[in-house]
Design an enzyme around this catalytic site. Structure first.
Site, mmCIF file in Angstrom:
data_model
loop_
_atom_site.group_PDB
_atom_site.id
_atom_site.type_symbol
_atom_site.label_atom_id
_atom_site.label_comp_id
_atom_site.label_asym_id
_atom_site.label_seq_id
_atom_site.Cartn_x
_atom_site.Cartn_y
_atom_site.Cartn_z
ATOM 1 C CE LYS A 110 -25.583 54.361 -26.750
ATOM 2 N NZ LYS A 110 -24.541 54.841 -27.664
HETATM 3 C C1 LIG Z 1 -24.658 55.146 -29.034
HETATM 4 C C2 LIG Z 1 -23.672 56.095 -29.581
HETATM 5 C C3 LIG Z 1 -24.003 56.964 -30.632
HETATM 6 C C4 LIG Z 1 -25.340 56.927 -31.318
HETATM 7 O O1 LIG Z 1 -26.400 57.322 -30.508
HETATM 8 P P1 LIG Z 1 -27.897 56.964 -30.907
HETATM 9 O O2 LIG Z 1 -28.709 57.388 -29.765
HETATM 10 O O3 LIG Z 1 -27.922 55.476 -31.119
HETATM 11 O O4 LIG Z 1 -28.193 57.690 -32.180
HETATM 12 C C5 LIG Z 1 -23.053 57.884 -31.041
HETATM 13 N N1 LIG Z 1 -21.828 57.922 -30.479
HETATM 14 C C6 LIG Z 1 -21.470 57.086 -29.487
HETATM 15 C C7 LIG Z 1 -20.102 57.169 -28.925
HETATM 16 C C8 LIG Z 1 -22.375 56.156 -28.996
HETATM 17 O O5 LIG Z 1 -22.027 55.334 -28.000
#
Ligand SMILES: *Cc1c(COP(=O)(O)O)cnc(C)c1O
Length: 461
Positions: A110
């Site tokens: 993120k």
């Molecule tokens: C947010 C997240 C996901 C999922 O990603 P999306 O874009 O919501 O499909 C998977 N793994 C981790 C560690 C995350 O923080």
């Protein structure tokens, strides 16, 4: 570049869609057309930041000059990641590579979007001497990434909603120990989907969100998606030399943002063979890609909490493509979802989806087994989300393509699960004592939109 809503309304500028987050007709923004970026025109030695400039420029157009965008990207990324090129790779064997996306300040992918998205907001805010309030629901990692990026901003405050008892201690403390006055953290007595519903309802209350200049940074935010497309290109450029001309990407999936960013790269011309949607027990997307039915169940609590989601917000963007980019058809289907809790597509449409998307579901006991196996065979630690991705990839056992598994978080964030899986105590948390010693700051709220609204209005009197 102009943007459309998935429900039909037309023509917004980049800046408009950045700040409004969601279209007035309730749809999500998508580019009017896909820019084409050929892989052969890019030098494979390109730096991550130069590549980002190349991929993002067509989506922003003249609204930020190339020089300014270049500077924003450099400032955002150059000191905040622990490796120069942001991404690192770990080859598990001849045709299996882990793409490490957790080198940012909060140890999950993120950070790629948040570290850059917030400075893009700031760029426009500073020009106009304005301030905004951001609101975000988090299943654990988005909140930390957003808070880390926002704490440096003078023009932005953030309200971050997380579900009680459904994120790891490490994840909560990454957010609750940040003390800046522009950070507001709310624990909601509900699930992630409840948090997300509250955010949607606040954004849909036009009067309220205008009054308090509210914008959203959830994964429905188009800018986050386009930023994430960059590492698909980057991985291809760095990996696709030894005999493989196409790549499979397996992507641990919750809100369908990350894997949809892969789809965007594919639409721009990146030679992706398959995108594998990897889910845990919360398998709405896995069921969809197998049956054509998108049907909401209850959320299960798992060891990969960032994917404990049933309503995958970005799914509407894929639906729009599968329905031939018809705003009316997309609107009808989304109404079906509201009325009946389900959407169905026909066999033809499912076939089109399966040309690029496959899926796999992995339950918690298998997650533990995979973490254990890889630790013993390769001395490599997977976090539980990445383990879900690796298992989905192995299900297809495709040796004629390179299989890239996106590592979405560092195992450090989920040390309890990981140590249990390898049956050994590791020193993963060394260096993170400060998180566990600092005082935590957050308010506890019921699952009620008005309680969140009160937080915002009280602070902005
Ligand atoms: C947010 C997240 C996901 C999922 O990603 P999306 O874009 O919501 O499909 C998977 N793994 C981790 C560690 C995350 O923080």
């Amino acid at each position: 570049m102009k943007y459309l809503s998935t429900r039909g309304s037309k023509a917004n500028s980049f800046k408009e869609i950045l700040f409004s987050g969601i279209a007035e007709d309730g749809g999500l923004f998508v580019p009017e057309k896909w820019p084409s970026i050929g892989i052969n025109d890019i030098d494979s030695n390109i730096s991550y930041m130069d590549l980002a400039l190349k991929i993002l420029s067509p989506f922003i157009g003249s609204e930020i000059s190339t020089d300014n965008l270049k500077k924003i990207i450099l400032d955002a990324y150059q000191d905040s990641f622990s490796v120069n090129d942001l991404v690192s790779f770990k080859k598990l064997n001849k045709n299996e590579v882990i793409v490490e996306l957790f080198n940012g300040p909060t140890l999950a992918f993120k950070d790629f979007a948040m570290q850059l998205l917030i400075p893009i907001f700031d760029y426009f805010l500073i020009q106009e001497n304005k301030k905004i309030n951001l609101i975000v629901a988090t299943s654990g990692d988005t909140g930390a990434a957003a808070i880390n990026a926002v704490k440096k901003s003078k023009n932005i405050s953030i309200y971050c909603l997380f579900p009680k008892d459904r994120i790891s201690n490490f994840q909560r403390r990454q957010m609750s120990t940040v003390n800046e006055h522009n950070i507001n953290l709310c624990e909601i007595d509900g699930t992630f989907d409840d948090c997300q519903k509250i955010v949607k309802s606040i954004l849909n209350d036009q009067e309220f969100s205008k009054k308090f200049s509210i914008s959203a940074v959830n994964s429905i935010n188009w800018t986050r998606i386009m930023i994430q497309s960059v590492y698909y290109y980057f991985s291809f450029l760095k990996l696709a030399n030894d005999g493989f001309n196409k790549i499979n990407f397996s992507v641990p999936t919750g809100n369908f943002g990350d894997v949809y960013a892969g789809f965007v790269a594919y639409k721009m011309g990146l030679p992706i063979n398959k995108l594998i949607v990897a889910t845990n027990e919360n398998d709405i997307l896995h069921r969809f890609f197998n049956t054509g039915e998108y049907k909401i169940n209850n959320v299960s609590k798992t060891s990969s909490p960032s994917m404990d989601i049933q309503v995958a917000s970005n799914f509407e963007r894929l639906l729009f493509e599968l329905l031939g980019r018809s705003g009316n058809s997309t609107k009808d289907k989304m109404n079906d979802l509201d009325k009946n809790g389900a959407i169905n597509i026909n066999k033809e449409e499912l076939k089109i989806a399966n040309e690029i998307f496959l899926s796999g579901k992995t339950e918690m006991d298998v997650v533990n087994t995979i973490i254990n196996q890889v630790f013993n065979s390769s001395k490599y630690l997977l976090d539980p989300h990445t383990a879900v991705g690796l298992n989905a990839s192995r299900k297809y056992n495709d040796s004629s393509h390179l299989n890239c598994i996106l590592a979405t978080a560092s195992p450090i964030k989920f040390s309890e699960t990981v140590e249990r899986a390898v049956d050994e105590s590791l020193t993963l948390l060394k260096g993170y004592d400060y998180l566990f010693q600092s005082k935590e700051k957050y308010v506890e709220l019921n699952n009620n939109v008005n309680e969140v609204k009160d937080q915002i209005s009280n602070k902005n009197l």
